[in-house]
Write a protein that holds these residues in place. Sequence first.
Motif, mmCIF file in Angstrom:
data_model
loop_
_atom_site.group_PDB
_atom_site.id
_atom_site.type_symbol
_atom_site.label_atom_id
_atom_site.label_comp_id
_atom_site.label_asym_id
_atom_site.label_seq_id
_atom_site.Cartn_x
_atom_site.Cartn_y
_atom_site.Cartn_z
ATOM 1 N N VAL A 157 1.009 -1.349 -0.081
ATOM 2 C CA VAL A 157 -0.010 -0.059 -0.096
ATOM 3 C C VAL A 157 0.856 1.152 0.023
ATOM 4 N N LEU A 158 1.862 1.261 0.782
ATOM 5 C CA LEU A 158 2.985 2.393 0.806
ATOM 6 C C LEU A 158 3.461 2.611 -0.620
ATOM 7 N N ILE A 172 -4.435 -1.552 -6.342
ATOM 8 C CA ILE A 172 -4.420 -0.936 -4.887
ATOM 9 C C ILE A 172 -4.838 0.728 -4.921
ATOM 10 N N ARG A 173 -4.402 1.447 -6.053
ATOM 11 C CA ARG A 173 -4.705 2.557 -6.073
ATOM 12 C C ARG A 173 -6.233 2.859 -6.258
ATOM 13 N N GLN A 174 -6.697 1.920 -7.071
ATOM 14 C CA GLN A 174 -8.124 2.052 -7.369
ATOM 15 C C GLN A 174 -9.267 1.502 -6.128
ATOM 16 N N THR A 175 -8.711 0.501 -5.354
ATOM 17 C CA THR A 175 -9.411 0.047 -4.226
ATOM 18 C C THR A 175 -9.165 0.345 -2.924
ATOM 19 N N CYS A 176 -8.069 1.226 -2.994
ATOM 20 C CA CYS A 176 -7.365 1.752 -1.564
ATOM 21 C C CYS A 176 -7.384 0.642 -0.574
ATOM 22 N N ASN A 177 -7.021 -0.535 -0.860
ATOM 23 C CA ASN A 177 -6.691 -1.733 0.180
ATOM 24 C C ASN A 177 -5.938 -2.773 -0.695
ATOM 25 N N PHE A 178 -5.061 -3.419 0.032
ATOM 26 C CA PHE A 178 -4.572 -4.819 -0.400
ATOM 27 C C PHE A 178 -4.359 -5.929 0.850
ATOM 28 N N SER A 192 -4.229 -4.043 4.529
ATOM 29 C CA SER A 192 -3.934 -2.721 4.900
ATOM 30 C C SER A 192 -4.725 -1.493 3.949
ATOM 31 N N ALA A 193 -4.576 -0.432 4.343
ATOM 32 C CA ALA A 193 -5.521 0.700 3.422
ATOM 33 C C ALA A 193 -4.485 1.995 4.043
ATOM 34 N N LEU A 220 -10.423 -11.579 6.349
ATOM 35 C CA LEU A 220 -9.688 -10.525 5.925
ATOM 36 C C LEU A 220 -10.819 -9.675 4.887
ATOM 37 N N GLY A 221 -11.462 -10.623 4.200
ATOM 38 C CA GLY A 221 -12.575 -9.845 3.261
ATOM 39 C C GLY A 221 -13.526 -9.222 4.131
#
Length: 256
Positions: A157-158, A172-178, A192-193, A220-221
């Motif tokens: 995420v970082l 990740i940039r589209q969903t804001c999480n991984f 993470s977010a 986690l989902g």
Amino acid sequence: MDQPGKSMNAEIGRASAEGVAALDRAIAILDAFTTADRSLSLAEIAMRTGLYKSTILRLANSLLRGRLLERLDDGRYRVGAGAFRLGALYQRSVVAVDILLPIMRDLSERSLESVAFYVRSGDVRTCLYRVESKHPIRYTVREGDVLPLLAGSGGRVLAAFSGQPGEPYETIRQTCNFLAVGDRDPETAGLSAPVFGPGHALIGALTLAGPSTRVDTAFLGRMKRPLLEAAARATRAFGEDASMLEQAGLEAQAVP
């Protein structure tokens, strides 16, 4: 016949209520601006606030005097330098730990797992804050520990919000999480977010993690929305618009 004292108190009460209402309307005018707006017309402010144009003009004069608004040559309005000064004062008064730890504790209580906050340090990441799981078997990282940047959900995420190209960073940039299982350590999993500050500057990554025998993809989902809500809460507290994180939280779906 009304007693003089009672009449005066009623008058003060009415004036106070009118003053509060005027302040609320002035705040609504400032809140009409978003990070995407360079300026707004009188009509646009009226549409977004539901206020009469005459009311906006009257309050705008006070905001102009306080330098919270500026009127451009074409008659449009933009947020003034006085707001920047207040924002700078707020930033100096904010202590990151006071914002992050209560949010991290809430997320840990909700998930019963460990929560960490990572910041980027060049080509690695550092664990800045940590709230431990109450489970006897848990994923342990100490505050101050240095971990790889391009491995694990927090590092990914970082990297994504630092401009790393390609996949999985575009997603990740589209969903804001991984969500990562065994990405850095084969026995751990994490989600993470990002957390942002003023100007949409990346502050760090909020991470929920645990042993993969307990913290699996299904768990986690289910935690995506709570994690994104926590990241949005932190972002708002740091003074930045959190609408992107809030929307990602609404769209998050549990992994079957």
